[in-house]
Design a protein around this motif. Structure first.
Motif, PDB file in Angstrom:
ATOM      1  N   GLU A  32      12.988  -2.087 -39.509  1.00  0.00           N
ATOM      2  CA  GLU A  32      12.569  -1.636 -40.336  1.00  0.00           C
ATOM      3  C   GLU A  32      11.215  -1.401 -39.803  1.00  0.00           C
ATOM      4  O   GLU A  32      10.075  -2.462 -40.231  1.00  0.00           O
ATOM      5  CB  GLU A  32      12.863  -2.111 -41.647  1.00  0.00           C
ATOM      6  N   ASN A  33      10.357   0.371 -40.258  1.00  0.00           N
ATOM      7  CA  ASN A  33       9.160   0.337 -40.267  1.00  0.00           C
ATOM      8  C   ASN A  33       8.391   0.068 -38.332  1.00  0.00           C
ATOM      9  O   ASN A  33       9.270   0.412 -37.701  1.00  0.00           O
ATOM     10  CB  ASN A  33       8.842  -0.041 -41.150  1.00  0.00           C
ATOM     11  N   ASP A  34       7.812  -1.367 -38.862  1.00  0.00           N
ATOM     12  CA  ASP A  34       7.855  -1.677 -37.887  1.00  0.00           C
ATOM     13  C   ASP A  34       7.676  -3.185 -36.980  1.00  0.00           C
ATOM     14  O   ASP A  34       7.194  -4.244 -36.733  1.00  0.00           O
ATOM     15  CB  ASP A  34       5.990  -2.219 -37.323  1.00  0.00           C
ATOM     16  N   GLN A  35       8.673  -3.572 -37.126  1.00  0.00           N
ATOM     17  CA  GLN A  35       9.688  -4.752 -37.040  1.00  0.00           C
ATOM     18  C   GLN A  35      10.927  -4.765 -37.054  1.00  0.00           C
ATOM     19  O   GLN A  35      12.012  -4.357 -37.759  1.00  0.00           O
ATOM     20  CB  GLN A  35       8.959  -6.169 -38.217  1.00  0.00           C
ATOM     21  N   VAL A  48      10.315  -9.033 -35.077  1.00  0.00           N
ATOM     22  CA  VAL A  48       9.914  -9.586 -33.774  1.00  0.00           C
ATOM     23  C   VAL A  48       8.982  -8.128 -34.397  1.00  0.00           C
ATOM     24  O   VAL A  48       9.613  -7.418 -34.924  1.00  0.00           O
ATOM     25  CB  VAL A  48      10.525  -8.899 -33.009  1.00  0.00           C
ATOM     26  N   LYS A  49       8.388  -8.441 -34.216  1.00  0.00           N
ATOM     27  CA  LYS A  49       6.637  -7.572 -34.955  1.00  0.00           C
ATOM     28  C   LYS A  49       6.688  -6.586 -33.609  1.00  0.00           C
ATOM     29  O   LYS A  49       6.348  -6.710 -32.740  1.00  0.00           O
ATOM     30  CB  LYS A  49       5.692  -7.457 -35.031  1.00  0.00           C
ATOM     31  N   LEU A  50       7.122  -5.114 -33.758  1.00  0.00           N
ATOM     32  CA  LEU A  50       7.128  -4.547 -32.324  1.00  0.00           C
ATOM     33  C   LEU A  50       6.009  -3.073 -32.592  1.00  0.00           C
ATOM     34  O   LEU A  50       5.347  -3.141 -33.509  1.00  0.00           O
ATOM     35  CB  LEU A  50       8.359  -3.273 -33.242  1.00  0.00           C
ATOM     36  N   ASN A  55      10.803   1.329 -28.157  1.00  0.00           N
ATOM     37  CA  ASN A  55      12.079   1.924 -28.551  1.00  0.00           C
ATOM     38  C   ASN A  55      13.722   1.087 -28.116  1.00  0.00           C
ATOM     39  O   ASN A  55      14.291   0.680 -27.065  1.00  0.00           O
ATOM     40  CB  ASN A  55      12.011   2.487 -27.134  1.00  0.00           C
ATOM     41  N   LEU A  56      13.887  -0.115 -29.271  1.00  0.00           N
ATOM     42  CA  LEU A  56      14.923  -0.575 -29.393  1.00  0.00           C
ATOM     43  C   LEU A  56      15.974   0.229 -29.429  1.00  0.00           C
ATOM     44  O   LEU A  56      16.239   0.589 -30.685  1.00  0.00           O
ATOM     45  CB  LEU A  56      15.384  -2.212 -30.275  1.00  0.00           C
ATOM     46  N   ALA A  57      16.260   0.248 -28.748  1.00  0.00           N
ATOM     47  CA  ALA A  57      17.764   1.330 -29.159  1.00  0.00           C
ATOM     48  C   ALA A  57      19.430   0.554 -29.064  1.00  0.00           C
ATOM     49  O   ALA A  57      20.012   1.918 -29.350  1.00  0.00           O
ATOM     50  CB  ALA A  57      18.035   2.832 -28.116  1.00  0.00           C
ATOM     51  N   ASP A  58      19.484  -0.366 -28.395  1.00  0.00           N
ATOM     52  CA  ASP A  58      20.926  -0.794 -28.598  1.00  0.00           C
ATOM     53  C   ASP A  58      21.023  -1.648 -29.376  1.00  0.00           C
ATOM     54  O   ASP A  58      19.620  -2.896 -29.725  1.00  0.00           O
ATOM     55  CB  ASP A  58      21.096  -1.480 -26.937  1.00  0.00           C
ATOM     56  N   THR A  59      22.242  -2.557 -29.251  1.00  0.00           N
ATOM     57  CA  THR A  59      22.474  -3.499 -30.539  1.00  0.00           C
ATOM     58  C   THR A  59      21.888  -4.770 -29.943  1.00  0.00           C
ATOM     59  O   THR A  59      21.538  -5.902 -30.625  1.00  0.00           O
ATOM     60  CB  THR A  59      24.420  -3.683 -30.172  1.00  0.00           C
ATOM     61  N   PHE A  60      22.239  -5.080 -27.814  1.00  0.00           N
ATOM     62  CA  PHE A  60      21.795  -6.584 -27.602  1.00  0.00           C
ATOM     63  C   PHE A  60      19.981  -5.773 -26.688  1.00  0.00           C
ATOM     64  O   PHE A  60      19.840  -4.718 -26.516  1.00  0.00           O
ATOM     65  CB  PHE A  60      22.179  -7.552 -27.030  1.00  0.00           C
ATOM     66  N   VAL A  61      19.594  -6.698 -26.946  1.00  0.00           N
ATOM     67  CA  VAL A  61      17.959  -6.637 -26.233  1.00  0.00           C
ATOM     68  C   VAL A  61      16.951  -7.800 -26.108  1.00  0.00           C
ATOM     69  O   VAL A  61      17.951  -9.279 -26.243  1.00  0.00           O
ATOM     70  CB  VAL A  61      16.673  -5.673 -28.104  1.00  0.00           C
ATOM     71  N   GLU A  62      16.377  -7.578 -25.056  1.00  0.00           N
ATOM     72  CA  GLU A  62      15.338  -9.076 -24.645  1.00  0.00           C
ATOM     73  C   GLU A  62      14.243  -8.435 -25.187  1.00  0.00           C
ATOM     74  O   GLU A  62      13.613  -7.510 -24.202  1.00  0.00           O
ATOM     75  CB  GLU A  62      15.477  -8.919 -23.461  1.00  0.00           C
ATOM     76  N   VAL A  63      13.933  -9.072 -25.184  1.00  0.00           N
ATOM     77  CA  VAL A  63      12.219  -9.112 -26.510  1.00  0.00           C
ATOM     78  C   VAL A  63      11.617 -10.424 -24.952  1.00  0.00           C
ATOM     79  O   VAL A  63      11.806 -11.367 -25.101  1.00  0.00           O
ATOM     80  CB  VAL A  63      11.947  -9.342 -27.730  1.00  0.00           C
ATOM     81  N   GLY A  69       4.155 -17.204 -35.066  1.00  0.00           N
ATOM     82  CA  GLY A  69       4.396 -17.470 -36.566  1.00  0.00           C
ATOM     83  C   GLY A  69       5.121 -18.231 -37.046  1.00  0.00           C
ATOM     84  O   GLY A  69       6.443 -18.057 -35.713  1.00  0.00           O
ATOM     85  N   ASP A  70       5.809 -18.954 -38.317  1.00  0.00           N
ATOM     86  CA  ASP A  70       7.523 -19.470 -38.070  1.00  0.00           C
ATOM     87  C   ASP A  70       7.977 -18.280 -38.080  1.00  0.00           C
ATOM     88  O   ASP A  70       8.364 -17.699 -38.535  1.00  0.00           O
ATOM     89  CB  ASP A  70       7.510 -20.707 -39.184  1.00  0.00           C
ATOM     90  N   ALA A  71       9.292 -18.718 -36.367  1.00  0.00           N
ATOM     91  CA  ALA A  71      10.523 -17.558 -36.668  1.00  0.00           C
ATOM     92  C   ALA A  71      10.123 -15.642 -36.168  1.00  0.00           C
ATOM     93  O   ALA A  71      10.506 -15.213 -36.765  1.00  0.00           O
ATOM     94  CB  ALA A  71      11.429 -17.837 -37.119  1.00  0.00           C
ATOM     95  N   VAL A  72       8.385 -16.001 -35.842  1.00  0.00           N
ATOM     96  CA  VAL A  72       7.614 -14.541 -35.684  1.00  0.00           C
ATOM     97  C   VAL A  72       7.314 -14.207 -34.104  1.00  0.00           C
ATOM     98  O   VAL A  72       6.713 -15.273 -33.452  1.00  0.00           O
ATOM     99  CB  VAL A  72       7.212 -14.359 -36.407  1.00  0.00           C
ATOM    100  N   VAL A  73       7.603 -13.073 -33.460  1.00  0.00           N
ATOM    101  CA  VAL A  73       7.239 -12.623 -32.856  1.00  0.00           C
ATOM    102  C   VAL A  73       6.416 -11.584 -31.914  1.00  0.00           C
ATOM    103  O   VAL A  73       7.129 -10.680 -33.212  1.00  0.00           O
ATOM    104  CB  VAL A  73       8.565 -12.712 -31.122  1.00  0.00           C
ATOM    105  N   THR A  74       5.626 -11.295 -31.632  1.00  0.00           N
ATOM    106  CA  THR A  74       4.980  -9.967 -31.396  1.00  0.00           C
ATOM    107  C   THR A  74       5.754  -9.434 -30.584  1.00  0.00           C
ATOM    108  O   THR A  74       5.219 -10.509 -29.008  1.00  0.00           O
ATOM    109  CB  THR A  74       3.679 -10.146 -31.441  1.00  0.00           C
ATOM    110  N   GLU A  75       6.015  -8.525 -30.689  1.00  0.00           N
ATOM    111  CA  GLU A  75       6.331  -7.450 -28.840  1.00  0.00           C
ATOM    112  C   GLU A  75       5.506  -7.235 -27.878  1.00  0.00           C
ATOM    113  O   GLU A  75       4.053  -6.778 -28.313  1.00  0.00           O
ATOM    114  CB  GLU A  75       7.566  -6.760 -29.012  1.00  0.00           C
TER     115      GLU A  75
END
Length: 108
Positions: A32-35, A48-50, A55-63, A69-75
């Motif tokens: 959604e939007n930027d995450q 994940v803040k994008l 370009n996350l296009a697949d079902t599975f990704v590595e970031v 933050g708690d349970a938050v990662v900035t790509e």
């Protein structure tokens, strides 16, 4: 990224302080939007803040990202991994890298 980064799941991410660069494999639950919301290999969830050019296009990704933050990662970068990944096996890899840091260095 040209330096080793620790592989984490949701539980291991919680052990690191804000600002730590980490690597997460997960299933994209929503975009959604930027995450993105990922289901991590231990069945937890991480937001994940994008980046603008993400370009996350697949079902599975590595970031690779910075804990922000708690349970938050900035790509910082990401890799599409396809439509089928054994998340249980990915979780075993996470656990092994933490159990044997001499074999899997992360420059900590």
């Amino acid at each position: 990224m040209d330096r080793p980064t620790p592989r984490v799941n949701a539980a291991k991410l919680a052990e690191y302080s804000t600002g730590k660069v980490v690597r997460i494999i997960g299933k994209v639950l929503s975009l959604e939007n930027d995450q993105a919301l990922l289901e991590t290999s231990d069945k937890g969830q991480v937001t994940v803040k994008l980046m603008k050019d993400s370009n996350l296009a697949d079902t599975f990704v590595e970031v690779i990202g910075k804990k922000s933050g708690d349970a938050v990662v900035t790509e910082l970068s990401s890799q599409n991994l396809g439509e089928s990944i054994d998340l249980e096996l990915a979780n075993k890899v996470v656990e092994l890298t933490h159990a044997y840091p001499d074999v899997f260095p992360t420059n900590e």
